[in-house]
Design a protein around this motif. Structure first.
Motif, PDB file in Angstrom:
ATOM      1  N   THR A 674       0.820  -1.215   0.000  1.00 39.73           N
ATOM      2  CA  THR A 674       0.000   0.000   0.000  1.00 39.73           C
ATOM      3  C   THR A 674       0.845   1.252   0.000  1.00 39.73           C
ATOM      4  O   THR A 674       0.373   2.336  -0.276  1.00 39.73           O
ATOM      5  CB  THR A 674      -0.885   0.035   1.246  1.00 39.73           C
ATOM      6  N   GLY A 675       2.079   1.106   0.398  1.00 44.06           N
ATOM      7  CA  GLY A 675       2.922   2.306   0.503  1.00 44.06           C
ATOM      8  C   GLY A 675       2.758   2.990   1.852  1.00 44.06           C
ATOM      9  O   GLY A 675       3.389   3.988   2.148  1.00 44.06           O
ATOM     10  N   ARG A 676       1.887   2.420   2.702  1.00 44.50           N
ATOM     11  CA  ARG A 676       1.642   3.077   3.990  1.00 44.50           C
ATOM     12  C   ARG A 676       2.351   2.288   5.083  1.00 44.50           C
ATOM     13  O   ARG A 676       2.282   1.063   5.122  1.00 44.50           O
ATOM     14  CB  ARG A 676       0.162   3.148   4.264  1.00 44.50           C
ATOM     15  N   VAL A 677       2.959   3.010   5.952  1.00 36.00           N
ATOM     16  CA  VAL A 677       3.787   2.403   6.993  1.00 36.00           C
ATOM     17  C   VAL A 677       2.962   1.530   7.927  1.00 36.00           C
ATOM     18  O   VAL A 677       3.384   0.446   8.341  1.00 36.00           O
ATOM     19  CB  VAL A 677       4.473   3.523   7.809  1.00 36.00           C
ATOM     20  N   GLN A 678       1.783   2.016   8.209  1.00 30.93           N
ATOM     21  CA  GLN A 678       0.996   1.305   9.212  1.00 30.93           C
ATOM     22  C   GLN A 678       0.628  -0.093   8.741  1.00 30.93           C
ATOM     23  O   GLN A 678       0.536  -1.020   9.545  1.00 30.93           O
ATOM     24  CB  GLN A 678      -0.245   2.112   9.585  1.00 30.93           C
ATOM     25  N   LEU A 681       3.507  -2.250   9.358  1.00 30.12           N
ATOM     26  CA  LEU A 681       3.610  -2.497  10.795  1.00 30.12           C
ATOM     27  C   LEU A 681       2.643  -3.603  11.208  1.00 30.12           C
ATOM     28  O   LEU A 681       2.988  -4.480  11.999  1.00 30.12           O
ATOM     29  CB  LEU A 681       3.274  -1.226  11.566  1.00 30.12           C
ATOM     30  N   ARG A 682       1.467  -3.503  10.665  1.00 30.37           N
ATOM     31  CA  ARG A 682       0.459  -4.501  11.031  1.00 30.37           C
ATOM     32  C   ARG A 682       0.908  -5.889  10.631  1.00 30.37           C
ATOM     33  O   ARG A 682       0.781  -6.839  11.411  1.00 30.37           O
ATOM     34  CB  ARG A 682      -0.873  -4.197  10.344  1.00 30.37           C
ATOM     35  N   ALA A 685       3.496  -7.125  12.978  1.00 29.43           N
ATOM     36  CA  ALA A 685       2.947  -7.560  14.260  1.00 29.43           C
ATOM     37  C   ALA A 685       2.263  -8.906  14.117  1.00 29.43           C
ATOM     38  O   ALA A 685       2.395  -9.793  14.978  1.00 29.43           O
ATOM     39  CB  ALA A 685       1.972  -6.515  14.769  1.00 29.43           C
TER      40      ALA A 685
END
Lengths: 701, 103, 167
Positions: A674-678, A681-682, A685
């Motif tokens: 997605t290009g999104r850090v979160q 991160l998910r 995790a």
């Protein structure tokens, strides 16, 4: 040469040193063939070289033939000196093919028969070659002519010296080929091309039977050599075996094979059912007609019968005859009369001579059948000379009349062409059998004498006498039309050049002189062929019935001459007017002029059948085989369509689909990025959770 | 439940809270806050193990925690500097909007 | 488990929750500070005095301030239009819950095997810490010093205004 030892037939002597001429006998046919090969490499304008090659090679062959003749003579003398009587025959044989334990041998033979034929063929051939340089001087295909002529001469000489029936057959076919090539020499003329084809096909019919005979002979005796120190097929051992075998219709194998071989000879020598090609063969140039269709090739058939005479005669009781020889006689006699009748009503100078040739060949065959080798061969030799003379004379006349061939448009040439006239007259008288001075008389009388004493029937004798009458009649008619009366042609006639007239003179000399070797007083020729010597003995005339016979034949000849003179001499009817006899008896004349409808008969039966068969074959080819091929092509097209369908729809489709799915899957997968850090991160995790859970779970005790 | 387990559970809870925050908040700074919480939870874990572990005189746990604090501070500084720089560039700190690396 | 522990734990957790749940980012930063404080007290209750005070000094004294500064410096708009939570906050929550579940399970699973030393608290003096730092942990110390230097320089460079020409 005198010191050489000899090979005797019937005696199993090992072959000692032979005379050199016998070993080198093969040169005699080889030289003209080599010359032919060389000429074929020359360009058309090299006329003199080609003529010299041809004439030179044949002269060398003539020289060698004379040496061979001398050898044959000396061999005979030696034999007589030692008191041994068998026929003097020297052979050279060699193995050509070997398969397994069977051999196919070839070889050549020098005996009196082949010696005389060699001399005759080379001498007449040489004279005709010289004549041709003059006759064909204005033809643009001069070189090709001499190439074929040389090839023919070589092949004919091969036929003469062959000791193996196979070698003879090979040269026989070659002779047939060159005859075809020479008849159709002016192939641009449709008539010439058709005539060549006709000649080839008709002789082929005879050759099929000939080949069957050869194969049968080989199967029965295991050898095709004539003479092979006792093991040849013409020698008593093989003949005995053949006589023991029985074939159909009461014939022995010997008789059946003899008849098959005679069928081949009948084709080549223009005997009755297979004579149709000879008159048409006159489409060829006149030297060709003289050499091939008068003197040599047509004589090959007669020579063949003479060669296989032991086979034809096998099983005959003393003074009796065999079935084969009887058939030969009847066919010969019928041919003699048949052809003579047709000759009466012909108007083409060469055609008259062609039918005359057929008739005389019939005489030769009859002579062979009734009187033996010497009788038939003597007539063959004399006929060669005077027939060649007549043809060459006719050629001279045609040349002088500017290519005119119709005798109704000639006339009075006695004054314009004196040399031609004299030589032609000599030839004509020889042919008619004018008594005493001309060779034809003696040779024909030999045949009539044999016919008179024939044990089977008297009919052939009367037929032959009638034929002699007709011969005299039509020849007189021809000479009367051509040389007497007044000229009815368009252009002025002229004498031929020396290169043409000198051979005529030489042949005329022989036409008269040859008679001397065959008279009953000095039967040199017969004795030579029988391996004996003959002395001059006037008591030969004292044989019972001989003088009567001579008288009869003389009377017959004069009757024929007289009739012809009365009807045709001095009169020169215009070409449009009907012939004297035609006006008298139009219907029979019409039959004779139309050649007794033999060609038409063949056309209605054989040719029609052949045309029908050709149509059947065409239908088969077009519909059945063509249909099969079309079917295969159609199946292929269908298969190609199927393949294309499979390729585009199935293969490409599946492949494209697969790629599409892959693309879609890739698209789906790329949504992880997605290009999104979160998001990352998910995932991290999640992975940790999974890992820890796994570790704990796996470490539970 | 022994004391160690209690401290560990608290640390776990704090860690989960920090993680939730890092994962669910839009603002980049709040993600950093979450990360700080996670680090702190780890520190608590360390100290608890030091206190209730076998060899406290080795000071391993304490040292580790102290270094962790130092590193966390450095990391917070750099991270926040980055956020500031990004904000200067993109005029926003909304993480949902930053997807230039989208594949 | 004493009452103090529960109180301190509750404070810390509450602070943490507030830090991630509040809408106003400054409030979040302040709640974070409370959480830091709670943690420091927890450290103190664990007899790690130095760690506790270091926590207060560093985290509350520096990091929290830093966070507040950063928040203040990056104020573009006060509250974003779509809310403070990301679009897929459920999955984040679930994952965090999963993490907690796993950790909790791990802890509870190994309750029996944990070697708990229920002895007196260890006496740790600053001298001991100093000795340890200069002795056993001198290398990490130096490395951390290096790291801090690098971080300092890096942060400065990162946050520096770009040169006019390079825009």
């Amino acid at each position: 040469m005198q010191g050489d030892l000899l090979i005797l037939s019937g005696v199993n002597a090992p072959p000692p040193v032979q005379a050199w001429i016998v070993r080198w006998l093969w040169l005699i046919p080889a030289l003209p063939i080599i010359a032919s090969g060389l000429i074929s490499l020359l360009k058309q304008p090299r006329r003199r070289l080609s003529a010299w090659l041809a004439i030179g090679s044949l002269s060398s062959s003539l020289l060698l033939s004379l040496i061979a003749f001398g050898q044959a003579l000396s061999t005979r003398d030696l034999l007589l000196h030692f008191g041994i009587n068998p026929l003097a025959r020297e052979t050279v044989n060699f193995t050509w093919i070997q398969f397994g334990s069977t051999n196919v041998d070839l070889g050549w033979v020098l005996d009196p028969l082949s010696a005389v034929m060699l001399v005759m063929v080379t001498l007449v051939g040489l004279l005709i070659f010289i004549y041709s340089t003059g006759y064909m001087a204005h033809d643009e295909n001069f070189t090709r002519f001499f190439c074929f002529l040389s090839l023919f001469a070589g092949a004919m000489l091969g036929v003469v010296i062959a000791n193996s029936l196979l070698l003879l057959f090979m040269c026989w076919e070659l002779v047939g080929l060159t005859s075809y090539l020479l008849i159709g020499f002016w192939y641009q003329k449709p008539a010439a091309a058709a005539a060549a084809k006709k000649a080839f096909l008709t002789t082929r019919v005879g050759d099929v039977f000939f080949l069957l005979g050869i194969v049968w002979l080989f199967a029965q005796t295991g050898t095709l050599l004539f003479y092979n120190g006792g093991a040849g097929s013409m020698e008593p051992l093989a003949l005995g075996g053949l006589l023991a075998q029985h074939a159909a219709w009461g014939l022995t194998a010997a008789g059946a094979i003899g008849l098959l071989i005679f069928a081949g000879a009948a084709g080549k020598s223009g005997q009755l059912p297979l004579h149709v090609w000879l008159p048409d063969a006159m489409e060829g140039p006149t030297p060709v007609s003289a050499l091939i269709h008068a003197a040599t090739m047509v004589a090959a058939g007669v020579y063949l019968i003479a060669r296989v005479y032991p086979l034809m005669q096998a099983g005959a009781l003393a003074g009796g005859t065999t079935t084969a020889l009887t058939v030969v006689t009847w066919v010969g006699a019928s041919t003699a009369v048949f052809a003579a009748l047709i000759a009466v009503a012909q108007n083409d100078i060469k055609r008259i001579l062609a039918y005359s040739t057929i008739s005389q060949l019939g005489y030769m065959m009859a002579g062979l059948g009734m009187g033996g080798v010497a009788v038939g061969m003597f007539h063959l030799i004399t006929h060669a000379f005077f027939k060649a003379l007549l043809f060459m004379g006719a050629g001279s006349v045609i040349h002088g009349c500017h290519d005119e061939q119709d005798i109704r448009r000639m006339g009075g040439l006695k004054a314009d062409m004196p040399l031609t006239f004299v030589t032609y007259a000599i030839g004509m008288l020889a042919l008619c059998g004018f008594p005493l001075l001309f060779s034809g008389f003696w040779s024909k009388d030999g045949i009539l004498e044999a016919a008179q004493h024939w044990s089977v029937a008297k009919a052939p004798f009367y037929m032959l006498v009638f034929g002699a009458l007709l011969t005299a009649f039509y020849m007189t008619r021809q000479v009367g039309y051509v040389f007497f009366g007044h000229y009815r042609g368009t252009k002025h006639a002229h004498e031929s050049p020396k290169v043409m007239t000198i051979p005529l003179a030489i042949l005329a000399f022989f036409a008269m002189a040859l008679g001397l070797i065959g008279t009953p007083a000095w039967p040199w020729f017969k004795a030579f062929l029988d391996g004996k010597a003959a002395g001059f003995d006037l008591h030969g005339f004292a044989e019972p019935g001989l003088m009567a016979l001579m008288g009869t034949s003389t009377v017959v000849v004069f009757v024929g001459l007289g009739l012809g003179w009365w009807l045709y001499f001095g009169k020169s009817p215009k070409p449009q007017e009907p012939d004297v006899l035609e006006a008298a008896v139009p219907l029979p004349w019409g039959w004779l002029r139309d050649r007794l409808y033999v060609d038409e008969l063949y056309g209605a039966t054989v040719i029609a059948f052949y045309a029908w068969w050709a149509r059947v074959a065409d239908w088969l080819d077009r519909r059945v085989w063509g249909g099969a091929v079309s079917g295969v092509a159609w199946a292929f097209r269908g298969w190609a369509h199927l393949n294309r369908f499979l390729d585009t729809r199935v293969v490409d489709g599946s492949f494209d689909k697969g790629c599409e799915e892959l693309s879609v899957g890739g698209g789906l997968l790329s949504r992880v990025q997605t290009g999104r850090v979160q998001t990352y991160l998910r995932l991290l995790a999640l992975a940790v959770v999974a890992l820890v859970a796994f570790l704990i779970w796996s470490s539970r005790a | 439940m022994n004391p160690l387990a209690g401290y560990l559970l608290v640390a776990a809870l704090l860690f989960a809270i920090g993680l939730a925050g890092a994962l669910t908040r839009r603002n980049a700074i709040l993600v950093l806050i979450g990360i700080e919480l996670m680090l702190n939870a780890a520190n608590l874990n360390l100290i608890a193990f030091w206190r209730y572990g076998p060899h406290p005189e080795a000071l391993t746990g304490m040292m580790f925690a102290i270094f962790s604090i130092a590193v966390a501070a450095a990391e917070a500084a750099v991270g926040l500097g980055l956020v500031i720089s990004i904000h200067r560039h993109a005029k926003t700190t909304d993480l949902d909007a930053m997807n230039r690396m989208k594949g | 488990m004493s009452v103090v522990f529960y109180l301190l734990a509750g404070l810390t957790v509450a602070g943490g929750l507030a830090a991630v749940l509040l809408k106003n980012t400054v409030h979040c930063a302040l709640a974070l500070t409370v959480a830091f404080a709670g943690l420091a007290l927890l450290f103190l209750s664990l007899d790690a005095q130095f760690a506790g005070f270091a926590q207060i000094l560093v985290y509350i004294g520096a990091v929290a301030i830093l966070v507040v500064f950063a928040i203040l410096l990056t104020r573009g708009s006060e509250t974003p239009k779509d809310g403070v939570y990301s679009r897929h906050w459920i999955s984040g929550l679930v994952i965090a819950a999963g993490v907690f579940a796993v950790f909790g399970w791990a802890v509870l699973q190994s309750l029996g095997g944990l070697p708990v030393r229920t002895g007196p608290a260890p006496t740790v003096t600053v001298l001991d810490i100093g000795n340890a730092l200069m002795g056993r942990y001198v290398l990490p110390l130096e490395i951390v010093a290096l790291l801090l230097t690098a971080a300092l320089i890096g942060a400065v460079i990162v946050a520096m205004h770009e040169k006019e020409g390079a825009k």
